[in-house]
Design a protein around this motif. Structure first.
Motif, PDB file in Angstrom:
ATOM      1  N   ILE A   1       0.854  -1.184   0.000  1.00 31.05           N
ATOM      2  CA  ILE A   1       0.000   0.000   0.000  1.00 31.05           C
ATOM      3  C   ILE A   1       0.892   1.236   0.000  1.00 31.05           C
ATOM      4  O   ILE A   1       1.853   1.323   0.765  1.00 31.05           O
ATOM      5  CB  ILE A   1      -0.923   0.020   1.233  1.00 31.05           C
ATOM      6  CG1 ILE A   1      -1.789  -1.250   1.275  1.00 31.05           C
ATOM      7  CG2 ILE A   1      -1.816   1.250   1.229  1.00 31.05           C
ATOM      8  CD1 ILE A   1      -2.600  -1.381   2.549  1.00 31.05           C
ATOM      9  N   SER A   2       0.571   2.193  -0.854  1.00 31.55           N
ATOM     10  CA  SER A   2       1.322   3.447  -0.892  1.00 31.55           C
ATOM     11  C   SER A   2       0.363   4.593  -1.196  1.00 31.55           C
ATOM     12  O   SER A   2      -0.749   4.376  -1.693  1.00 31.55           O
ATOM     13  CB  SER A   2       2.431   3.391  -1.956  1.00 31.55           C
ATOM     14  OG  SER A   2       1.878   3.201  -3.249  1.00 31.55           O
ATOM     15  N   GLY A   3       0.795   5.799  -0.884  1.00 32.43           N
ATOM     16  CA  GLY A   3      -0.082   6.930  -1.145  1.00 32.43           C
ATOM     17  C   GLY A   3       0.576   8.253  -0.842  1.00 32.43           C
ATOM     18  O   GLY A   3       1.711   8.323  -0.346  1.00 32.43           O
ATOM     19  N   VAL A   4      -0.146   9.313  -1.155  1.00 35.37           N
ATOM     20  CA  VAL A   4       0.293  10.687  -0.915  1.00 35.37           C
ATOM     21  C   VAL A   4      -0.795  11.403  -0.127  1.00 35.37           C
ATOM     22  O   VAL A   4      -1.989  11.240  -0.412  1.00 35.37           O
ATOM     23  CB  VAL A   4       0.558  11.429  -2.240  1.00 35.37           C
ATOM     24  CG1 VAL A   4       0.845  12.906  -1.987  1.00 35.37           C
ATOM     25  CG2 VAL A   4       1.711  10.789  -2.996  1.00 35.37           C
ATOM     26  N   GLU A   5      -0.387  12.162   0.881  1.00 37.25           N
ATOM     27  CA  GLU A   5      -1.317  12.960   1.671  1.00 37.25           C
ATOM     28  C   GLU A   5      -0.771  14.369   1.835  1.00 37.25           C
ATOM     29  O   GLU A   5       0.449  14.562   1.955  1.00 37.25           O
ATOM     30  CB  GLU A   5      -1.524  12.358   3.063  1.00 37.25           C
ATOM     31  CG  GLU A   5      -2.203  11.003   3.066  1.00 37.25           C
ATOM     32  CD  GLU A   5      -2.224  10.358   4.426  1.00 37.25           C
ATOM     33  OE1 GLU A   5      -2.852   9.294   4.552  1.00 37.25           O
ATOM     34  OE2 GLU A   5      -1.600  10.917   5.367  1.00 37.25           O
TER      35      GLU A   5
END
Length: 715
Positions: free
Chosen positions: A577-581
């Motif tokens: 799981i990866s992401g940008v916030e």
């Protein structure tokens, strides 16, 4: 009149970011930055620090922002928090939060420091009224180094309102009366708050009560989703201060929601043959007693908290005598202390350390079974014992800027058992974490963190028993009374191991005061994260082929393990799981703009398929407004924009993007004959858009006209 032009000193500072030596940037405007106000997080480190300085992502939402949403449920306020969402649907009875795609047992919920351990497949787990909440904190990312099992996704912590939040200096008593209405479900609300303190401030007390009554929900699709609920929330708090060094406090909060809706109220479900209409009684009782001992010593800042929480949902099936119940009781004790050590001019070292014990006990009831047990809800208990240590080292001596290093580690031991089971689940885990931040100048932050988290198998997963569902035996000829039926049974799994994660995160932020005009402030913080989650626990459902076709070459159809007709929780997958916030906030005397952005990607490490129930579209949220008449009037709009959602394995689950806008007006005079009154007017989803958040085919509420009126006064 306040200065509206860009100040020359600010222009110079912005240019300096790209050209000046680091030590010059550090010195420039440090005094102004030190004086600015900022949000404080307690949950992220168990030691109060500015949320901006934390080497990770934590959101702090204070009472003023919560009130501006004029929310019916706290779920609505989560628009202000990137990477956190609710996946239940329009009804409040199924509220279930997730953080960075991880939900259920992978998110810890605290109410005034008390764990809320109730987790159900469809009954929700967020039992608190927004009128009680003074501060909401959401720590995103694994937090097991401080909080142990269950913090794979993060931590949600609410702090309820206290007398000290309401009483100004010199006031002895406080009274507030409030009412509200919203059209989308004909909800009516009424509430009252009273607080008092002694003249010497050695004691204070607070009481609160809110009642809500709501009906069916009008959806953006034009349909009406049947619903009917009544919610009563109450709070009582008392605080004693026998000396400057000692504070004793106790509180009791109750949430009672009586509703009429389907047995599974989530999504767009309606009552029918496979989803009985039930009278649902959801309840939460949380009580705690605590001690803070903070003498004039850098070595001692001690908290001791004992708590009890009981969450349960009882379902009485309409038209039958069946009653089903699920209840979880939690007993807990936490002790932690902070010791502060000076290590040089401008440098500091703080140790936070302590221990925790808590026990979860679950009971299930189903009057339709011979022994009264409920399928999938074993009578079971789990005990946890943990100890943690964290250091916060801030170094400035001889450095071009400021470096903060926050290492931490926690040890947990747990044991689960269930009535009638011959096996137990027990294990122990270490959860380390390291966060580092660097400020080359006071206004600029660079940060990164690494952490490991774990989640122990829940007693529902390890000891699941009873009937999961009933199916007809289609391979056999129907008898005179129709087809025969067989049952799929839950079976336990003593081989379950904890879910584990390893996460990396890196980001940056800026924090400026007096940027455009005197007294304004801009903060911006963004990060990228990457998590590997191993041994995810999922339900493996097996139905004999012989139940659908009669053949001498396949096993016959029947009930339970002898025929392979079972459901069992197993460690089935590893996930990436990866992401940008990103979060940002600009505020001045006359204008504000706050918002966030989040995106998430995730795949099954073994198959490469998208992670169902984890992913969501990219979302941008903006909240902007004007302050008029010296802040007595605020007018604003909130806009949520989501991209198309096409990261699905089943094309039928793809969803179109959406754009939804709200308008709101707040009138809150600080002086004059209307002082103490507050009027909130607003329209949510002003375009009556038909949009889907939870899953394809689940429309969200349509246009919603809202109004609230309150009066408060201190004496």
């Amino acid at each position: 009149m306040k200065e509206r032009l860009l100040k020359p000193s600010r222009i110079a500072l912005l240019l300096a970011l790209a050209s000046a030596p680091l030590h010059q940037l550090q010195a420039q405007d440090a005094e102004e930055t030190a004086e600015q106000s900022t949000l404080i997080t307690v949950t992220a480190t168990r030691n109060p620090i500015p949320a901006f300085d934390y080497p990770g992502q934590v959101s702090v939402v204070e009472r003023e922002t919560i009130e501006d949403f004029n929310p019916s449920t706290l779920q609505e306020v989560f628009q202000a928090i990137p990477g956190a969402e609710f996946d239940a649907g329009p009804r409040r009875t199924g509220d279930a939060p997730s953080i960075r795609g991880i939900g259920g047992n992978g998110v810890l919920i605290f109410q005034d420091g008390a764990r809320q351990s109730f987790v159900s497949g469809h009954d929700g787990r967020f039992f608190i009224d927004p009128e009680l909440v003074q501060t909401l904190e959401v720590v995103r990312g694994p937090s097991s180094a401080l909080y142990g099992s269950g913090a794979l996704g993060g931590v949600i912590a609410t702090r309820t309102v206290s007398a000290s939040d309401l009483l100004d200096e010199g006031e002895r008593t406080f009274v507030k009366l409030a009412t509200g209405y919203q059209s989308v479900n004909d909800e009516f609300r009424i509430g009252a708050t009273a607080a008092a303190q002694s003249s010497d401030a050695m004691w204070d007390v607070l009481g609160h009560l809110t009642y809500r009554d709501a009906g069916s929900i009008k959806l953006g699709s034009g349909d009406t989703l049947p619903a009917d609920d009544e919610i009563t929330s109450s709070l009582f708090k008392v605080t004693l201060r026998p000396s400057d060094a000692v504070e004793l406090y106790a509180s009791y909060a109750r949430y009672q929601a009586d509703s009429s809706d389907p047995q599974n109220p989530q999504g767009a479900n309606i009552a029918g043959a496979a989803n009985d209409l039930v009278f649902r009684d959801a309840r939460n009782d949380t009580a705690q007693m605590g001690l803070n001992f903070n003498p004039a010593s850098d070595a001692i800042d001690l908290n001791l908290v004992g708590y009890y929480s009981k969450n349960g949902v009882e379902e009485d099936t309409v038209g039958t005598s069946r009653i089903a119940d699920r209840e979880v009781e939690t007993f807990g004790l936490t002790i932690d202390n902070r010791s502060r050590i000076g290590v040089g001019d401008g440098s500091s070292l703080t140790f936070t350390y302590g221990g925790e014990y808590y026990r979860d006990e679950q009971t299930g009831l189903d009057t339709d079974t011979a022994d009264g047990t409920r399928g999938g809800v074993p009578d079971a208990q789990t005990e946890f014992l943990g100890a943690f240590l964290q250091a916060e080292l801030t170094l400035t001596d001889g450095l071009p800027g400021e470096i903060s290093i926050i290492p931490g580690i926690r040890w947990d031991s747990f044991k689960s058992s269930a009535t009638g089971e011959i096996f137990t689940i027990d294990d122990d885990e270490f959860s380390p974490k390291l966060g580092v931040s660097y400020k080359p100048i006071p206004e600029l932050l660079l940060f990164g963190n690494w952490s490991r988290g774990f989640r122990a198998p829940s007693f529902n997963e390890a000891f699941a028993d009873g009937v999961h569902f009933t199916i007809p035996d289609l391979s056999a000829a129907p008898g005179p009374f129709g087809p025969s039926f067989v049952q799929n049974l839950f079976i336990g799994n003593e081989a379950l191991v904890p879910e584990q994660s390893e996460s990396w995160e890196a980001g940056a932020g800026v924090n400026f005061a007096d940027l455009i005009t005197d007294g304004d402030r801009l903060t911006f913080k963004a990060s990228y994260y990457d998590s590997d989650v191993e041994n995810l626990i999922g339900l493996d459902v097996n139905i004999p082929t012989g139940c659908f076709v009669a053949s001498p070459f396949v096993p016959s159809c029947g009930t339970g393990a002898a025929f392979g007709n079972t459901s069992q929780n197993v460690n089935i997958a590893d996930a990436q799981i990866s992401g940008v916030e990103a979060e940002f906030n600009y505020s001045s005397d006359h204008f504000y703009l706050r918002g966030n952005f989040s995106t998430i990607d995730g795949v099954d490490a073994a198959t490469g398929e998208f992670l169902e129930g984890v992913l969501s579209p990219s979302v941008l949220f903006l909240d902007t407004g004007l302050r008029l008449r010296d802040g007595d009037v605020r007018v604003g709009t909130r806009v949520t924009s989501a991209s198309d959602f096409d990261e699905v394995n089943d094309p039928n689950q793809a969803r179109e993007g959406y754009l939804v806008a709200d308008l709101y007006l707040v009138i809150e005079p600080e002086t004059g004959p209307l002082e103490g009154f507050r009027l909130d007017l607003g329209i949510d989803n002003i375009g009556d858009a038909d949009f889907e958040v939870v899953s394809a085919g689940v429309s969200q509420p349509g246009r919603n006209v809202k109004a609230a009126l309150s009066w408060s006064k201190g004496f």
